[in-house]
Structures are given as C-alpha cells and as structure tokens.
Motif scaffolding. Structure first.
Motif, PDB file in Angstrom:
ATOM      1  N   TYR A 149      43.139  28.380  31.998  1.00  0.00           N
ATOM      2  CA  TYR A 149      42.453  27.547  32.978  1.00  0.00           C
ATOM      3  C   TYR A 149      41.358  28.293  33.722  1.00  0.00           C
ATOM      4  CZ  TYR A 149      46.276  24.445  31.940  1.00  0.00           C
ATOM      5  OH  TYR A 149      47.163  23.639  31.277  1.00  0.00           O
ATOM      6  N   ARG A 150      41.200  29.574  33.458  1.00  0.00           N
ATOM      7  CA  ARG A 150      40.123  30.348  34.064  1.00  0.00           C
ATOM      8  C   ARG A 150      39.426  31.169  32.984  1.00  0.00           C
ATOM      9  NH1 ARG A 150      41.434  27.380  37.248  1.00  0.00           N
ATOM     10  NH2 ARG A 150      41.485  27.492  39.490  1.00  0.00           N
ATOM     11  N   PRO A 151      38.627  30.499  32.135  1.00  0.00           N
ATOM     12  CA  PRO A 151      37.950  31.249  31.079  1.00  0.00           C
ATOM     13  C   PRO A 151      36.967  32.273  31.633  1.00  0.00           C
ATOM     14  CG  PRO A 151      37.169  28.981  31.159  1.00  0.00           C
ATOM     15  CD  PRO A 151      38.320  29.083  32.106  1.00  0.00           C
ATOM     16  N   LYS A 152      36.485  32.045  32.857  1.00  0.00           N
ATOM     17  CA  LYS A 152      35.602  33.003  33.516  1.00  0.00           C
ATOM     18  C   LYS A 152      36.360  33.547  34.733  1.00  0.00           C
ATOM     19  CE  LYS A 152      31.085  33.693  35.371  1.00  0.00           C
ATOM     20  NZ  LYS A 152      29.803  33.183  35.740  1.00  0.00           N
ATOM     21  N   VAL A 153      36.387  34.857  34.872  1.00  0.00           N
ATOM     22  CA  VAL A 153      37.135  35.491  35.957  1.00  0.00           C
ATOM     23  C   VAL A 153      36.387  35.273  37.272  1.00  0.00           C
ATOM     24  CG1 VAL A 153      38.073  37.659  36.836  1.00  0.00           C
ATOM     25  CG2 VAL A 153      38.014  37.239  34.374  1.00  0.00           C
ATOM     26  N   PRO A 154      37.068  34.743  38.298  1.00  0.00           N
ATOM     27  CA  PRO A 154      36.419  34.574  39.600  1.00  0.00           C
ATOM     28  C   PRO A 154      35.941  35.930  40.156  1.00  0.00           C
ATOM     29  CG  PRO A 154      38.505  33.385  39.523  1.00  0.00           C
ATOM     30  CD  PRO A 154      38.439  34.234  38.294  1.00  0.00           C
ATOM     31  N   ALA A 155      34.751  35.937  40.757  1.00  0.00           N
ATOM     32  CA  ALA A 155      34.148  37.181  41.268  1.00  0.00           C
ATOM     33  C   ALA A 155      35.056  37.884  42.272  1.00  0.00           C
ATOM     34  CB  ALA A 155      32.788  36.884  41.891  1.00  0.00           C
ATOM     35  N   HIS A 156      35.722  37.131  43.123  1.00  0.00           N
ATOM     36  CA  HIS A 156      36.569  37.805  44.128  1.00  0.00           C
ATOM     37  C   HIS A 156      37.796  38.460  43.488  1.00  0.00           C
ATOM     38  CE1 HIS A 156      38.715  33.966  44.078  1.00  0.00           C
ATOM     39  NE2 HIS A 156      39.735  34.614  44.578  1.00  0.00           N
ATOM     40  N   LEU A 157      38.263  37.942  42.347  1.00  0.00           N
ATOM     41  CA  LEU A 157      39.367  38.594  41.638  1.00  0.00           C
ATOM     42  C   LEU A 157      38.880  39.926  41.051  1.00  0.00           C
ATOM     43  CD1 LEU A 157      42.197  38.816  40.478  1.00  0.00           C
ATOM     44  CD2 LEU A 157      41.496  37.297  38.621  1.00  0.00           C
ATOM     45  N   THR A 158      37.663  39.939  40.525  1.00  0.00           N
ATOM     46  CA  THR A 158      37.095  41.185  40.004  1.00  0.00           C
ATOM     47  C   THR A 158      36.947  42.200  41.130  1.00  0.00           C
ATOM     48  OG1 THR A 158      35.942  40.025  38.234  1.00  0.00           O
ATOM     49  CG2 THR A 158      35.109  42.212  38.819  1.00  0.00           C
ATOM     50  N   ARG A 159      36.410  41.787  42.274  1.00  0.00           N
ATOM     51  CA  ARG A 159      36.245  42.709  43.417  1.00  0.00           C
ATOM     52  C   ARG A 159      37.597  43.230  43.903  1.00  0.00           C
ATOM     53  NH1 ARG A 159      32.433  38.819  44.835  1.00  0.00           N
ATOM     54  NH2 ARG A 159      33.882  37.859  46.313  1.00  0.00           N
ATOM     55  N   SER A 160      38.565  42.342  44.026  1.00  0.00           N
ATOM     56  CA  SER A 160      39.899  42.747  44.498  1.00  0.00           C
ATOM     57  C   SER A 160      40.548  43.722  43.527  1.00  0.00           C
ATOM     58  CB  SER A 160      40.807  41.529  44.662  1.00  0.00           C
ATOM     59  OG  SER A 160      40.288  40.657  45.623  1.00  0.00           O
ATOM     60  N   THR A 161      40.400  43.462  42.240  1.00  0.00           N
ATOM     61  CA  THR A 161      40.999  44.338  41.237  1.00  0.00           C
ATOM     62  C   THR A 161      40.302  45.690  41.217  1.00  0.00           C
ATOM     63  OG1 THR A 161      41.598  42.393  39.935  1.00  0.00           O
ATOM     64  CG2 THR A 161      41.689  44.522  38.815  1.00  0.00           C
ATOM     65  N   ARG A 162      38.977  45.699  41.364  1.00  0.00           N
ATOM     66  CA  ARG A 162      38.236  46.969  41.422  1.00  0.00           C
ATOM     67  C   ARG A 162      38.726  47.804  42.616  1.00  0.00           C
ATOM     68  NH1 ARG A 162      32.988  45.537  40.345  1.00  0.00           N
ATOM     69  NH2 ARG A 162      32.853  44.610  42.408  1.00  0.00           N
ATOM     70  N   LYS A 163      38.949  47.146  43.748  1.00  0.00           N
ATOM     71  CA  LYS A 163      39.459  47.839  44.942  1.00  0.00           C
ATOM     72  C   LYS A 163      40.874  48.375  44.678  1.00  0.00           C
ATOM     73  CE  LYS A 163      39.191  46.969  49.791  1.00  0.00           C
ATOM     74  NZ  LYS A 163      39.105  45.953  50.845  1.00  0.00           N
ATOM     75  N   PHE A 164      41.715  47.562  44.051  1.00  0.00           N
ATOM     76  CA  PHE A 164      43.076  47.960  43.691  1.00  0.00           C
ATOM     77  C   PHE A 164      43.036  49.215  42.817  1.00  0.00           C
ATOM     78  CE2 PHE A 164      46.424  47.688  40.423  1.00  0.00           C
ATOM     79  CZ  PHE A 164      47.573  47.686  41.206  1.00  0.00           C
ATOM     80  N   VAL A 165      42.171  49.198  41.789  1.00  0.00           N
ATOM     81  CA  VAL A 165      42.052  50.337  40.870  1.00  0.00           C
ATOM     82  C   VAL A 165      41.556  51.577  41.610  1.00  0.00           C
ATOM     83  CG1 VAL A 165      40.791  51.212  38.852  1.00  0.00           C
ATOM     84  CG2 VAL A 165      41.786  48.916  38.805  1.00  0.00           C
ATOM     85  N   SER A 166      40.597  51.410  42.498  1.00  0.00           N
ATOM     86  CA  SER A 166      40.031  52.564  43.207  1.00  0.00           C
ATOM     87  C   SER A 166      41.060  53.264  44.086  1.00  0.00           C
ATOM     88  CB  SER A 166      38.826  52.145  44.047  1.00  0.00           C
ATOM     89  OG  SER A 166      39.228  51.423  45.195  1.00  0.00           O
ATOM     90  N   ARG A 167      42.083  52.550  44.493  1.00  0.00           N
ATOM     91  CA  ARG A 167      43.121  53.123  45.363  1.00  0.00           C
ATOM     92  C   ARG A 167      44.257  53.798  44.599  1.00  0.00           C
ATOM     93  NH1 ARG A 167      43.438  48.246  49.765  1.00  0.00           N
ATOM     94  NH2 ARG A 167      41.510  48.809  50.855  1.00  0.00           N
ATOM     95  N   LEU A 168      44.296  53.638  43.291  1.00  0.00           N
ATOM     96  CA  LEU A 168      45.349  54.275  42.498  1.00  0.00           C
ATOM     97  C   LEU A 168      45.129  55.784  42.490  1.00  0.00           C
ATOM     98  CD1 LEU A 168      45.525  51.767  39.514  1.00  0.00           C
ATOM     99  CD2 LEU A 168      47.157  52.001  41.401  1.00  0.00           C
ATOM    100  N   ARG A 169      46.199  56.547  42.702  1.00  0.00           N
ATOM    101  CA  ARG A 169      46.093  57.999  42.826  1.00  0.00           C
ATOM    102  C   ARG A 169      46.673  58.781  41.652  1.00  0.00           C
ATOM    103  NH1 ARG A 169      42.141  57.372  45.050  1.00  0.00           N
ATOM    104  NH2 ARG A 169      42.065  56.642  47.162  1.00  0.00           N
ATOM    105  N   GLU A 170      47.150  58.114  40.638  1.00  0.00           N
ATOM    106  CA  GLU A 170      47.653  58.822  39.461  1.00  0.00           C
ATOM    107  C   GLU A 170      46.518  59.620  38.819  1.00  0.00           C
ATOM    108  OE1 GLU A 170      50.459  55.655  40.359  1.00  0.00           O
ATOM    109  OE2 GLU A 170      48.307  55.666  40.153  1.00  0.00           O
ATOM    110  N   ARG A 171      46.852  60.731  38.204  1.00  0.00           N
ATOM    111  CA  ARG A 171      45.837  61.536  37.511  1.00  0.00           C
ATOM    112  C   ARG A 171      45.202  60.772  36.364  1.00  0.00           C
ATOM    113  NH1 ARG A 171      49.123  66.597  36.284  1.00  0.00           N
ATOM    114  NH2 ARG A 171      50.242  66.450  38.219  1.00  0.00           N
ATOM    115  N   ARG A 172      46.010  59.954  35.687  1.00  0.00           N
ATOM    116  CA  ARG A 172      45.484  59.161  34.573  1.00  0.00           C
ATOM    117  C   ARG A 172      45.766  57.687  34.843  1.00  0.00           C
ATOM    118  NH1 ARG A 172      43.515  59.666  29.571  1.00  0.00           N
ATOM    119  NH2 ARG A 172      43.862  57.952  28.144  1.00  0.00           N
TER     120      ARG A 172
END
Length: 146
Positions: free
Chosen positions: A77-100
C-alpha cells in the motif's frame, strides 16, 4: 501514520511488496518476528484499503555487541516510501553505535538499493546469486565505518 514498537505479530498483518515476498516467507514470519526483536525495531501503521495496518516494519537486528543488521519490509500500500519515514530511518541509523551496521538488498531492486543509500549506507560488496531467487545481493554498510 503512527509509529509503534515492533511486535512480531505485526509481520502477520503487513502485506509485503512483491519484491520482498521471498525475504521472509509467509509461513516463517512470526518465527522471524521473534528473532527480529533482538534489537531495536518499529512499525509504522496507517490507513489502507483493509483498515489500519502496518505499512512498514523495520529496525536493527543486533547480531552481537558490535554488529547490527538493518532490515525492513514495506507494504504493497506504499509503493513510494514517505519522505518522513526516510528521514526518521536515516536519523535512526545515524544513532546506531555498533562498529558494523549493514543492510542487504537485491541488486535487481533499484528502489531498495536507492533507499538504502538515502538512509546513510554505501555499497560494500556484491554477492553473486545470494538472493532467494538466485539474483545478486548487494551488501551496504553505514557510511564512515572504519
């Protein structure tokens, strides 16, 4: 849209995009769901033609203290990813502290590969024939990793 903590049962209600049907086989979704709770994960709920249902489940599955694998399933039902989901996920990823921090996508799925780049990862390697359908798998890692 509403974000909630991921529950394994959310995978049973999500209708995956066709390109992701092989990623987590239907008869294994609940089992995978329980495994994916080993880390941080969330579900985005929204109105669909079938009522309020998950349109995205994803997160970081911690394999051990220094290694996290990103995962995500998108709704038909969401063939195109909503922009705010992309921004939120990018922020989530940036906060991950694992080496890999890594993600995998089918080389044949240009949209998935593009989105993985948008959330802050870069291509590291290509594994020939590693996807369930025999196509190539692209391994991405978080930018700036040593």
């Amino acid at each position: 849209m509403e974000a909630r903590l991921f529950q394994p049962e959310d995978l049973l209600q999500l209708r995956p995009q066709n390109s992701q049907l092989l990623d987590i086989p239907e008869d294994k979704r609940l089992e995978y769901g329980w495994q994916l709770t080993e880390g941080s994960a969330f579900t985005i709920w929204d109105e669909t033609p079938e009522g309020v249902r998950p349109i995205f489940c994803g997160g970081a599955h911690r394999r051990h203290a220094h290694y996290a694998m990103l995962w995500g399933l998108f709704s038909i039902y969401r063939p195109k990813v909503p922009a705010h989901l992309t921004r939120s996920t990018r922020k989530f990823v940036s906060r991950l502290r694992e080496r890999r921090v890594e993600a995998q996508a089918s080389a044949d799925n240009a949209a998935a590969c593009g989105w993985v780049r948008l959330i802050g990862l870069t291509e590291e390697a290509r594994l020939r024939g590693a996807m369930p359908d025999g196509t190539d798998m692209v391994i991405f890692v978080k930018k700036g990793m040593d």
